[in-house]
Enzyme design. Structure first.
Site, PDB file in Angstrom:
ATOM      1  N   THR A 159      -0.065   4.854   1.157  1.00 31.66           N
ATOM      2  CA  THR A 159      -0.218   5.803   2.238  1.00 31.66           C
ATOM      3  C   THR A 159      -0.145   5.088   3.577  1.00 31.66           C
ATOM      4  OG1 THR A 159      -1.760   6.811   0.757  1.00 31.66           O
ATOM      5  CG2 THR A 159      -1.616   7.727   2.950  1.00 31.66           C
ATOM      6  N   PHE A 166     -10.428  23.471  -8.144  1.00 38.31           N
ATOM      7  CA  PHE A 166      -9.530  22.465  -8.708  1.00 38.31           C
ATOM      8  C   PHE A 166     -10.321  21.365  -9.408  1.00 38.31           C
ATOM      9  CE2 PHE A 166      -7.993  18.179  -8.036  1.00 38.31           C
ATOM     10  CZ  PHE A 166      -6.737  18.243  -8.608  1.00 38.31           C
ATOM     11  N   THR A 204      -2.193   1.391  -4.895  1.00 40.94           N
ATOM     12  CA  THR A 204      -2.670   2.510  -4.100  1.00 40.94           C
ATOM     13  C   THR A 204      -3.984   3.040  -4.639  1.00 40.94           C
ATOM     14  OG1 THR A 204      -2.165   4.742  -3.405  1.00 40.94           O
ATOM     15  CG2 THR A 204      -1.192   4.029  -5.464  1.00 40.94           C
ATOM     16  N   ASP A 227       0.868  -1.149   0.000  1.00 41.14           N
ATOM     17  CA  ASP A 227       0.000   0.000   0.000  1.00 41.14           C
ATOM     18  C   ASP A 227       0.921   1.220   0.000  1.00 41.14           C
ATOM     19  OD1 ASP A 227      -2.215   1.579   0.318  1.00 41.14           O
ATOM     20  OD2 ASP A 227      -2.005   1.564   2.498  1.00 41.14           O
TER      21      ASP A 227
END
Lengths: 339, 947
Positions: free
Chosen positions: B144, B283, B419, B142
């Protein structure tokens, strides 16, 4: 990371830390000897082993060669007796045969007499267990429960003494006598039943009878010597110690070193008088009498000596081969290094 | 509940068994079958012999009176089965478990894997997978919380062409450095690694307008929410990047204090200023930038924009030297694998704003194509910007991650990163942790699709394309370079396989979906082709399309040096692991920290949970729990390798000693008329496995080390041994079997021949002496083998070997004592046998001979292999050490890259629409309720994806 590996002491004070112990065992840092097979050590051990084995082997061969041994195979000489005995109806007929042999050289020292049997399966599973150690210890036991079957009791209920197939098939060539059995056997494994005399012990109220193949009951095996009679009879004891192989020799007698035999067995002509009891021709067995002197390493069997010599030679040879390989490789390596 | 996204993604719990464990089971079954067959053969032979015994051997015939040969054979079959059953190493299982257990404890006890900061030691939650830790080929990680700390820190910046923050990792924060900044709080300490006094001083002097604007932008242009807890300001940001920027601004004196629906309050160098927010230009992933339009207290309108360098630089006024130096700074930051953002601003005229505002209002109430219209408007506004500078944020990796990955790569372990993050983020991390390097060719989706398609096509249609060729070429290259690796000449490998193209694969979850599930779609597309083909190739092989695509994909992926899968769901993570397991038959390890990794952890052969921030769920499901990713190197390269080595040595020796000691029984059957007469005394058989031979091998299983932990980490290449199953496989087993067979044969026949025509005063080849002799020679040979086998002699090893010998003497003495015989003649039926036999010099010589005969070949082979330098690790080490004086871990972060890739990442994990929430005031209204929860779920962040 290094700073983290150490648990700070104050942390342990504030609360029970889960920090593992820093002991050599737990951290797998036990002091250890890490032997490496270096060429020198292994090669030297090879040569040492080789030298040792060769020495031992030569000693063994030499001592085996010093043994005087004579084997007399009387299977064929006594084949008539054998044929007679094979017919089970003749089981009580005596049969004698004589074998003449010439001793060309003196046999100096203690001369032992062995009987040798070939193709006789003393290591047969059911044969091996067909005995009652308790009975041979002189105890009153119900041999019906032991593995002695079918050699336990006669039809009338009289138990056999000693019971079992081993005892029943006892190879008996009536001859001389001496104490040849192991001390252990004579004093521990075999005990006569306690009684004022042997015959009453065996034949008395709870009487026993001889095994079916026997000539005489167990208490008559050696009438002259109380200590060699009954279960503690040497012949019986040695026979009861079963052999590991189908071909075997059992120590039978030692030549008494008296009178002209004081130095051993002088050269000359001898005759064995054999009363033939035990037929072997049917299973192509062979019977032999062996006369042999004995040295520290036993008898004439050359196997061990030869095996030691071969092993020693092999070890030394291996040592040389490895040295050769190593030298060759070293030449190569230096060649590469020069490049 | 159980229907929640997390639970549905959890997967099944499976009972994990190691490869060796499974192999051991198979071997035991094989041994059992062989035993049955052997017993059967011996029994048949005994049947034939029974006939002869009955007819010819008069002394035995009475024993056969009531049984037919067939019955004899039947009884003997069971007799042999029982007699030989001791060869089935049942005690091995118990010893095996014990060794596993203690090896697991070693993991728990390891100080190097103890994380003092959080007081977490490593924990082996499963105690039966240790050896497999030494066989890992693929690691699925993974990102994070596993590779990274999930902490962004503001590292560097470049303002107006000047780079600040060069002074590296000084862990001092604004609080201690900037004494005058009373608004800095202790809490920042962890978040900010940035310290550059020159920047701080410059900010304090307040004489550079660009710097001022730069810092102001950092305080204004974001979507962070703020909360006051006592005297502390707590920022809650959708993305840690933004939080890092705001925090950096705060420590430089520009504190973001509060936000309302249309104002932002800041404190600039102690002066409170309230800005009116006129618009937030949000954004989204296409725009890769966000802007905020504010009216400052003086009434001027300014637009502040931050975004990815590519987009911002297009919209900047060209203005000479500063810009080039900024671009150079960008490159440098990117090289250092920092996440860069460009900041720009411009002043907007009042009139211009009015016009724009009206149009904006119109656009925002449009019912159709609103997004496009808005985008267009934003585009118009964000023109002619003035470049202020660049920020560089470090997605802070955990300690030692790049080194660990480098080591694992050297250990021939492939690391895949799975991820939930966006591609840019994942790539950035890939570069940061040295998973991706610049000499790699990066394959992205389009190329792969072609590649896989073509691969597939090639197998069906023999069509050729460039990519396909490239793919095959790469395949060939790999196999070519893989060969020297396989032949064991590790050290002789090309120092740098430069001729070979390194590849990295980067794919997304959607693409995976297409590959893995939509094989059906492919099939549809192919069907027409197939029909055409059918004319030419009647009855052509019908391969299952789906698995073919899968296979092609896995082949391609595994041929790459690194694989990064982004935007994957927990289920897909597990699916990828499953795929590799299925098609590569490799041992996989999954490491993760969050609930989203649970499925993957359960699916992989070994699951490792990081006991970190994201709760305990991953740890609960894992086999091993670590506190840091970097501990993985020790877990695999040290504990795993040792574990594998120990178990293999243990297995090999255990099988050997069983065969060597107990096969003599079979040979004896040939000499006893196949009558199942036991060769050894019952007590010897009973105690052989438990007391006479078990202890030394246990000490090997517990303590053996071929090289020290330090060396193991220094030479990760040693790990390859486990991946190739070199230490224990069917070949090793057969050799072991033969070895044991020879030992038993030699100890049996040497004794047999030595005794056969032997005469002596005492031992004359009687059964008891023979049994004792064979048993002693076998036992000593077996002990000698473990003495040669042990390479790491601790006190325990010495103790164990001597304990074995002592126990042998002790138990022989006890079971062969006269008292015992008197008590139970049937049970202790060997009175004084050893004493009688072993005091005879002849017997001792026989024992010695078989010991020598058994030892010399084993010694020779060991020496030979060490001379030829094929197997000894020591030599490899020496060779390698000679060739490579410098550390094998290459740290190349500061070497300029050959091919330039600038990796600006506007890697905010929030999605479009968040700014809208702020401007509408929705999130402000719910602020009160949120304040109670420590980690609010922000709208737009998909919590199921790892962020």
């Amino acid at each position: 990371m290094k700073t983290r590996t150490n648990c700070s002491p104050q942390e342990e004070e504030t609360r029970p830390s889960r920090c593992p112990d820093n002991s050599a065992f737990k951290q797998q840092k036990l002091p250890a000897w890490k032997p490496r097979l270096t060429l020198a050590s292994v090669l030297s051990s090879f040569f040492l082993i080789g030298a040792f084995c060769l020495t031992v082997g030569i000693c063994l061969i030499l001592s085996a060669n010093s043994v005087r041994e004579i084997q007399i195979d009387y299977t064929d000489e006594c084949s008539d007796c054998s044929k007679l005995r094979e017919n089970s109806s003749n089981w009580n007929k005596e049969c004698h045969c004589s074998i003449n042999f010439t001793l060309k050289e003196d046999m100096l020292g203690d001369v032992f007499m062995y009987y040798g049997l070939q193709n006789f399966y003393q290591n047969h599973r059911r044969y091996v267990i067909s005995r009652s150690d308790a009975q041979l210890l002189g105890r009153k036991v119900n041999i019906q429960k032991s593995y002695c079957a079918p050699f336990t009791t006669y039809r009338n209920g009289t138990p056999m003494a000693p019971c079992g197939a081993i005892a029943n098939s006892m190879f008996n060539v009536p001859l001389l006598k001496t104490g040849n059995a192991w001390w252990t056997d004579k004093n521990v494994k075999f005990r006569n039943p306690k009684s004022y005399n042997l015959s009453s012990a065996f034949a008395g109220k709870y009487g026993t009878a001889r095994p079916p193949y026997w000539w005489k009951p167990v208490y008559l095996l050696d009438e002259d010597d109380e200590r060699n009679n009954g279960y503690v009879n040497d012949d019986l004891i040695i026979w009861m110690r079963v052999s590991a192989f189908a071909t075997f020799r059992n120590l039978y007698r030692r030549v008494s070193r008296i009178r002209q035999f004081a130095k051993g067995l002088p050269a000359g002509n001898y005759t064995f008088h054999i009363s033939y009891n035990f037929p072997v021709t049917k299973f192509r067995g062979r019977k032999r009498v062996i006369l042999s002197t004995v040295v520290w390493s036993g008898g004439r069997n050359p196997f061990l000596g030869i095996a030691y010599v071969v092993t020693g030679a092999a070890a030394t040879l291996t040592g040389f081969i490895i040295t050769a390989i190593h030298l060759k490789l070293r030449v190569k390596k230096t060649y590469f290094q020069k490049q | 509940g159980f229907d929640s996204k997390i639970m549905r993604n959890c997967g099944k719990i499976k009972w994990k068994k190691t490869k060796l464990d499974r192999m051991m089971d198979k071997l035991v079954i094989i041994i059992f079958l062989v035993l049955l067959v052997t017993s059967l053969c011996l029994a048949v032979a005994s049947g034939f012999w029974a006939k002869t015994f009955q007819e010819k051997h008069s002394y035995l015939s009475a024993l056969y009176k009531h049984t037919t040969p067939a019955q004899q054979a039947f009884f003997n079959f069971w007799g042999f089965t029982i007699l030989l059953s001791i060869i089935i190493p049942m005690s091995m299982y118990i010893t095996f478990e014990f060794i596993y257990l203690v090896n697991s404890f070693f993991i728990n006890w390891d100080l190097e894997m103890y994380y003092a900061d959080k007081d977490i030691p490593a924990k082996a939650r499963s105690t039966s997978l240790n050896d497999q830790l030494g066989q890992i080929e693929y690691i699925f990680s993974d990102k994070t919380g596993t590779l990274t700390q999930n902490v962004m820190s503001f590292k560097k910046c470049c303002i107006n062409g000047t780079i600040y923050g060069n002074f590296g990792w000084m862990h001092i924060c604004g609080d201690s450095g900037g004494s005058g900044l009373s608004w800095s709080h202790q809490g920042e300490k962890k978040k900010l690694d940035f310290h550059d006094t020159t920047l701080l001083e410059a900010a304090q002097r307040d004489n550079d307008p660009v710097l001022r604007e730069f810092l102001r932008l950092m305080a204004l242009c974001h979507t962070v929410m703020v909360e006051e807890k006592g005297d502390q300001l707590v920022y809650q940001a959708a993305s840690p990047d933004e939080e890092a920027l705001v925090l950096a601004a705060r420590s430089l004196g520009y504190v973001f204090l509060s936000r309302t629906q249309d104002t932002i309050t800041t404190s600039e160098l102690g002066v409170k200023r309230i800005y009116k927010v006129l618009a937030m230009l949000d954004f989204n992933s296409d725009r890769k930038r966000m802007s905020v339009l504010v009216r400052d207290p003086q009434g001027r309108i300014r637009l502040y924009t931050k975004g990815a360098d590519t987009v911002i630089l297009e919209r900047v006024q060209r203005q000479g030297p500063h810009e080039t130096s900024t671009e150079m700074a960008l490159d440098r930051f990117a090289e250092e694998t920092l996440r860069t953002l460009c900041l720009a601003s411009k002043e907007v005229g009042e009139v211009e704003y009015r016009v724009w505002s009206r149009r904006h209002h119109e656009a925002s109430v449009l019912l159709q194509d609103r997004a496009q219209e808005l985008d267009k408007l934003y585009e118009e506004m964000e023109q002619n910007l003035q470049l202020l500078g660049v920020t560089a944020i470090e997605d802070k990796l955990q300690d030692g991650v790049p080194e660990t990955i480098q080591l694992l790569k050297l250990g021939n372990i492939k690391v895949w990163v799975l991820t939930g993050d966006k591609q840019e983020t994942a790539m950035n991390i890939g570069y940061a942790c040295k998973l991706l390097t610049d000499d790699m060719e990066i394959l992205e989706e389009k190329e792969i699709r072609l590649g896989v398609y073509c691969h597939q096509l090639s197998s069906n249609l023999f069509s050729h394309s460039e990519i396909l060729e490239a793919y095959w070429e790469s395949n060939n290259n790999l196999s070519a370079s893989g060969e020297p690796l396989c032949s064991g000449h590790l050290s002789q490998q090309h120092p740098e396989p430069s001729h070979q193209k390194k590849r990295a694969l980067i794919i997304s979850g959607d693409f995976l979906d297409k590959i893995l599930h939509k094989g059906e779609v492919l099939k549809e597309e192919k069907r027409q082709l197939w029909r055409k083909l059918a004319c030419f190739r009647a009855g052509g092989k019908k391969k299952p399309q789906n698995s073919l695509v899968e296979k092609a994909f896995v082949d391609l992926a595994t041929s790459c040096q690194a694989v990064i899968c982004c935007r994957v769901t927990p289920k897909q993570k597990a699916l990828i692991v499953q795929l590799v397991k299925k098609h590569k038959r490799a041992i996989t390890l999954a490491i993760g920290d969050g609930a989203n990794d649970v499925n993957m952890i359960k699916t992989a052969d070994i699951g490792v949970g990081i006991s970190g921030l994201e709760g305990m769920q991953a740890v609960q499901c894992s086999d091993y729990a670590l506190a840091q990713f970097s501990y993985l190197q020790r877990l695999l390269l040290v504990h795993g390798r040792w574990g594998y080595l120990r178990i293999c040595k243990f297995l090999r020796y255990f099988f050997y000693k069983t065969f060597a000691g107990l096969l003599a029984q079979v040979w004896f059957a040939f000499h006893s008329g196949f009558t199942a007469q036991p060769l050894f005394e019952g007590w010897f058989l009973a105690l052989y496995n438990i007391f006479y031979t078990a202890y030394p091998v246990v000490s090997v299983g517990l303590l053996e080390q071929d090289v020290s932990a330090k060396k193991s980490l220094e030479f990760p290449e040693l790990y390859v041994v486990g991946q190739r199953d070199e230490l224990f496989n069917y070949r090793v087993f057969s050799i072991t079997f033969l070895h044991g067979l020879t030992t038993s044969l030699s100890s049996f026949y040497i004794a047999l021949w030595a005794f056969q025509d032997h005469v002596g005063s005492r031992t004359v080849g009687d059964y008891e002496s023979f049994a004792v002799t064979v048993a002693t020679s076998a036992l000593l040979s077996v002990l000698m083998e473990i003495i040669l086998d042990t390479k790491f002699w601790t006190v325990f090893s010495f103790l164990m070997v001597s304990a074995s010998l002592l126990l042998f003497c002790l138990f022989s003495f006890l079971t062969q004592s006269f008292d015992a015989f008197r008590i139970a003649p049937v049970i202790f039926h060997f009175p004084g046998a050893s004493r009688n036999a072993l005091t005879d010099p002849y017997v001792l010589l026989v024992v010695l001979l078989s010991l020598v005969v058994n030892t010399i070949p084993s010694l020779t082979i060991r020496l030979y292999s060490s001379i030829m330098g094929k197997t000894t690790i020591q030599q490899k080490i020496h060779l390698k050490a000679r060739r490579q004086p410098e550390p094998s871990v290459e740290l190349r972060a500061h070497i300029p890259r050959g091919s330039f890739h600038r990796r600006s990442s506007y890697a905010f994990s929030h999605q479009q629409g968040y700014a809208g929430l702020i401007t509408r005031g929705d999130s402000l209204r719910t602020k009160v309720t949120r304040a109670t929860t420590p980690h609010p779920l922000h709208p737009g962040t998909s919590s199921a994806l790892s962020s």
